[in-house]
Design a protein around this motif. Structure first.
Motif, PDB file in Angstrom:
ATOM      1  N   SER A 290      -8.698   0.491  -5.713  1.00  0.00           N
ATOM      2  CA  SER A 290      -8.149   1.094  -4.436  1.00  0.00           C
ATOM      3  C   SER A 290      -9.041   1.219  -3.434  1.00  0.00           C
ATOM      4  O   SER A 290      -9.255   0.947  -2.480  1.00  0.00           O
ATOM      5  N   CYS A 291      -9.978   2.220  -4.073  1.00  0.00           N
ATOM      6  CA  CYS A 291     -11.251   2.734  -2.962  1.00  0.00           C
ATOM      7  C   CYS A 291     -12.334   1.527  -2.734  1.00  0.00           C
ATOM      8  O   CYS A 291     -12.547   1.182  -1.478  1.00  0.00           O
TER       9      CYS A 291
ATOM     10  N   HIS B 181      -0.980  10.349   2.231  1.00  0.00           N
ATOM     11  CA  HIS B 181      -1.289   9.097   2.751  1.00  0.00           C
ATOM     12  C   HIS B 181      -0.033   8.127   2.820  1.00  0.00           C
ATOM     13  O   HIS B 181      -0.002   7.238   3.806  1.00  0.00           O
TER      14      HIS B 181
ATOM     15  N   HIS C 211     -10.464  10.889  -6.808  1.00  0.00           N
ATOM     16  CA  HIS C 211      -9.287  10.688  -7.732  1.00  0.00           C
ATOM     17  C   HIS C 211      -9.756  10.083  -9.085  1.00  0.00           C
ATOM     18  O   HIS C 211      -9.394  10.363 -10.240  1.00  0.00           O
ATOM     19  N   TYR C 212     -10.597   9.043  -8.720  1.00  0.00           N
ATOM     20  CA  TYR C 212     -10.860   8.202  -9.955  1.00  0.00           C
ATOM     21  C   TYR C 212     -11.764   8.883 -10.950  1.00  0.00           C
ATOM     22  O   TYR C 212     -11.865   9.175 -11.954  1.00  0.00           O
TER      23      TYR C 212
ATOM     24  N   GLU D 158      -7.386   3.869  -9.171  1.00  0.00           N
ATOM     25  CA  GLU D 158      -8.045   4.548  -7.886  1.00  0.00           C
ATOM     26  C   GLU D 158      -9.247   3.794  -7.487  1.00  0.00           C
ATOM     27  O   GLU D 158      -9.580   3.722  -6.284  1.00  0.00           O
TER      28      GLU D 158
ATOM     29  N   LEU E  91      -9.768   7.289   3.783  1.00  0.00           N
ATOM     30  CA  LEU E  91      -9.188   7.243   2.500  1.00  0.00           C
ATOM     31  C   LEU E  91     -10.420   7.436   1.350  1.00  0.00           C
ATOM     32  O   LEU E  91     -10.117   7.697   0.268  1.00  0.00           O
TER      33      LEU E  91
ATOM     34  N   GLU F 185      -1.586  11.932  -1.928  1.00  0.00           N
ATOM     35  CA  GLU F 185      -0.951  10.383  -1.972  1.00  0.00           C
ATOM     36  C   GLU F 185       0.314  10.646  -1.124  1.00  0.00           C
ATOM     37  O   GLU F 185       0.621   9.933  -0.493  1.00  0.00           O
TER      38      GLU F 185
ATOM     39  N   SER G 238     -11.150  10.746  -0.775  1.00  0.00           N
ATOM     40  CA  SER G 238     -10.155  10.943  -1.700  1.00  0.00           C
ATOM     41  C   SER G 238      -9.925   9.992  -2.882  1.00  0.00           C
ATOM     42  O   SER G 238      -9.775  10.634  -4.040  1.00  0.00           O
ATOM     43  N   GLU G 239      -9.972   8.803  -2.561  1.00  0.00           N
ATOM     44  CA  GLU G 239      -9.733   7.990  -3.624  1.00  0.00           C
ATOM     45  C   GLU G 239     -10.840   8.042  -4.648  1.00  0.00           C
ATOM     46  O   GLU G 239     -10.629   7.944  -6.034  1.00  0.00           O
TER      47      GLU G 239
ATOM     48  N   GLU H  84       1.071   4.341  -2.933  1.00  0.00           N
ATOM     49  CA  GLU H  84       0.632   5.705  -2.726  1.00  0.00           C
ATOM     50  C   GLU H  84       1.865   6.323  -3.609  1.00  0.00           C
ATOM     51  O   GLU H  84       1.647   7.634  -3.987  1.00  0.00           O
TER      52      GLU H  84
ATOM     53  N   HIS I 190       0.832  -1.191   0.130  1.00  0.00           N
ATOM     54  CA  HIS I 190       0.003  -0.096  -0.061  1.00  0.00           C
ATOM     55  C   HIS I 190       0.755   1.301   0.069  1.00  0.00           C
ATOM     56  O   HIS I 190       0.404   2.112  -0.805  1.00  0.00           O
TER      57      HIS I 190
END
Length: 256
Positions: A179-180, A126, A208-209, A176, A201, A123, A204-205, A46, A42
């Motif tokens: 990840s979410c 994170h 981002h996507y 992204e 998180l 990122e 934000s994830e 990031e 992880h």
């Protein structure tokens, strides 16, 4: 248990992805002996997300002096991760020291800069938070090999512009989004401190996507739904295919 707000936030991501994370992967990820590699990978993810965003800005949006400032911003993080140099605590609060100047010839440069700079900042924050969690759990950082996941997506990026950039942005959206999805599914399986961190998180994830998709749509200036569908299938195959290397984005555990 996720709040109704977060459940609603995750719905478009679940619709965007071509499959859910397999239960067999979650079962392995929830085992205490796999926590070190989960957190270490992880951490690296990031940094790679920040590097990918930096590459997009440097390649498509800014002048040479601005590009150099970006490299200097990320260098201490890269030195720690790849060369095991420096104390991780010294990474707290490191920031970009220069304003980014967009290329005058690019119609989308400023929006790309704005979205990707925020992504890089988040990122790297994170990244530091993962290091804090690792320290709290007495997990030392050690270098590990990267998974097949991102390479498996990027191998299908077209080699001519602007299609290459559009494909990279679509790949970024899938990374992204996955990840979410995994943060949300992992949270109930992990110790509370880590679970709370992963839930923190999600917003934000998810953003981002959406930012990656919005930029891909803007820059393509045409319908990209077929290209999204193509990468959706590739991404799902990587998640569902047997994988002997357990990592944050790895596929179905081979033992399963």
């Amino acid at each position: 248990m996720l709040s109704s707000e977060l459940t609603q936030l995750l719905q478009p991501i679940q619709q965007f992805l071509g499959c859910e994370t397999p239960d067999a992967w979650l079962s392995m990820a929830g085992q205490p002996e796999h926590l070190p590699v989960l957190l270490q990978d992880h951490l690296i993810c990031e940094l790679k997300a920040a590097q990918s965003a930096m590459y997009l800005i440097r390649r498509y949006a800014i002048d040479e002096s601005s590009a150099e400032a970006l490299l200097l911003w990320l260098k201490p993080f890269e030195d720690f991760t790849y060369r095991q140099q420096g104390d991780w605590r010294d990474l707290a609060g490191l920031s970009l020291k220069k304003s980014m100047l967009p290329k005058a010839s690019s119609a989308y440069a400023q929006e790309l800069i704005d979205k990707m700079l925020l992504l890089i900042k988040e990122e790297l924050h994170h990244f530091y938070q993962v290091l804090e969690v690792m320290a709290e759990n007495n997990i030392a950082y050690t270098k590990i090999t990267s998974s097949r996941y991102a390479r498996g997506l990027l191998r299908y990026v077209r080699t001519y512009e602007p299609q290459a950039m559009v494909d990279k942005l679509i790949c970024g959206a899938f990374i992204e989004a996955r990840s979410c999805e995994r943060f949300a599914k992992l949270a109930p399986l992990l110790p509370k401190r880590i679970a709370d961190f992963y839930i923190s998180l999600l917003r934000s994830e998810a953003r981002h996507y959406q930012d990656y998709l919005a930029l891909a749509t803007q820059i393509a200036a045409e319908d990209i739904s077929a290209r999204i569908a193509f990468f959706r299938q590739i991404e799902a195959e990587l998640i569902l295919a047997p994988d002997s290397d357990f990592k944050f984005h790895s596929g179905m555990p081979s033992a399963a």
